[in-house]
Enzyme design. Structure first.
Site, short mmCIF file in Angstrom:
data_model
loop_
_atom_site.label_atom_id
_atom_site.label_comp_id
_atom_site.label_asym_id
_atom_site.label_seq_id
_atom_site.Cartn_x
_atom_site.Cartn_y
_atom_site.Cartn_z
N LYS A 135 -0.65 -1.46 -4.56
CA LYS A 135 -1.60 -0.35 -4.70
C LYS A 135 -0.79 0.93 -4.74
CE LYS A 135 -5.49 1.77 -2.16
NZ LYS A 135 -4.89 3.10 -1.93
N TYR A 187 0.86 -1.18 0.00
CA TYR A 187 0.00 0.00 0.00
C TYR A 187 0.89 1.23 0.00
CZ TYR A 187 -4.18 2.67 1.51
OH TYR A 187 -5.25 3.54 1.62
#
Length: 298
Positions: free
Chosen positions: A164, A136
């Site tokens: 991500k 992330y």
């Protein structure tokens, strides 16, 4: 857990009261909207889900509520970020026990970590947390930016399934995606957040859209994703252009504040952002509601 994370990953808010207790009924209504639309995955307790503002117990309870509602129909990705490595490992284990399919791990910082420290953090959580991991990368909130080289190094760890990443500006998207794809093993999906730039990132080759807007308007966002998937870039761009007024609101007032106001307006939950974040002023909220009514989002 699917072999690859792809398509629309919808990120809802986590409605809670002033004491940080999660509203199960409100969360269920938000999740049911995503299940009914058939999103490809749900991003629970992401930044929009205010994971950093909730206690460990409430984070675990949130996953338990969601797992009961989703009942295996949609993969659940759960934010497990924490300042301390040992705490992130505990959160990963909690999420796994509660029914999560993967963990979203951001390198949360106060003292800025070195690249080696970031790598060791991911290595420990991947090895001891018991969950497949999505890297992330969210420098706007963590103040840690993962270079393609570091992201690629982390992506080689056993158990890492996706990344991500913040979507580059359209003028830089092809080069940005190429750099990421060259650094990351082909078995690891590369997806993007940052709703206003996500369409171009998908067209450039991104595997998934990790979407704030998708957490409230899944059908609208799925239409863009499905257009890209069938190779209709022109339709995807046209649909994205229609959402420009919403993207402008996100950029002006933060997507978090905007979606809290809209979730309340839609009657899905009665929640305000966790303090010290304040809800939108009445005149801005009225502008947000009027804009969404004109756009006729679903």
């Amino acid at each position: 857990m699917p072999d690859a994370i792809s398509g629309l990953s919808a990120f809802p808010i986590t409605p809670s009261d002033a004491d940080g207790h999660v509203d199960a009924a409100g969360l269920n209504r938000l999740l049911q909207r995503l299940i009914d639309a058939r999103v490809d995955s749900i991003g629970l307790l992401g930044s929009t889900g205010t994971y950093a503002y909730l206690s460990r117990d409430e984070r675990r309870r949130t996953v338990e509520i969601a797992a009961g509602t989703v009942a295996g129909r949609v993969p659940i990705l759960v934010g497990i970020g924490a300042l301390r490595t040992d705490e992130a490992i505990k959160l990963a284990r909690d999420a796994r026990a509660a029914g999560a399919d993967a963990g979203l791990l951001a390198p949360v910082s106060y003292t800025p970590p070195t690249e080696e420290e970031v790598f060791r953090h991911f290595e420990a959580v991947a090895g001891e947390g018991g969950l497949p991991l999505v890297i992330y990368d969210n420098p706007a909130t963590t103040h840690v930016r993962l270079s393609p080289a570091l992201l690629g190094r982390i992506a080689c760890l056993p158990g890492v399934v996706a990344a991500k990443c913040p979507a580059p500006e359209p003028s830089a998207v092809e080069a940005g995606y190429a750099a990421l794809r060259a650094a990351v093993p082909p078995t690891v999906a590369v997806g993007f957040s940052g709703d206003w730039n996500a369409t171009e990132a998908l067209i450039a080759g991104g595997t998934a859209w990790f979407s704030v807007a998708g957490g409230l308007f899944p059908k609208t966002c799925l239409a863009i994703v499905r257009a890209v998937e069938v190779g209709d870039a022109a339709r995807a761009r046209a649909l994205n252009a229609e959402l420009a007024p919403l993207w402008d609101l996100f950029k002006a007032h933060s997507s978090l504040r905007v979606v809290y106001a809209l979730a309340d307006h839609l009657g899905l939950c009665r929640a305000e952002p966790p303090r010290p974040i304040l809800p939108l002023a009445p005149e801005i909220r009225a502008e947000v509601v009027a804009t969404v009514q004109r756009l006729n989002l679903t």
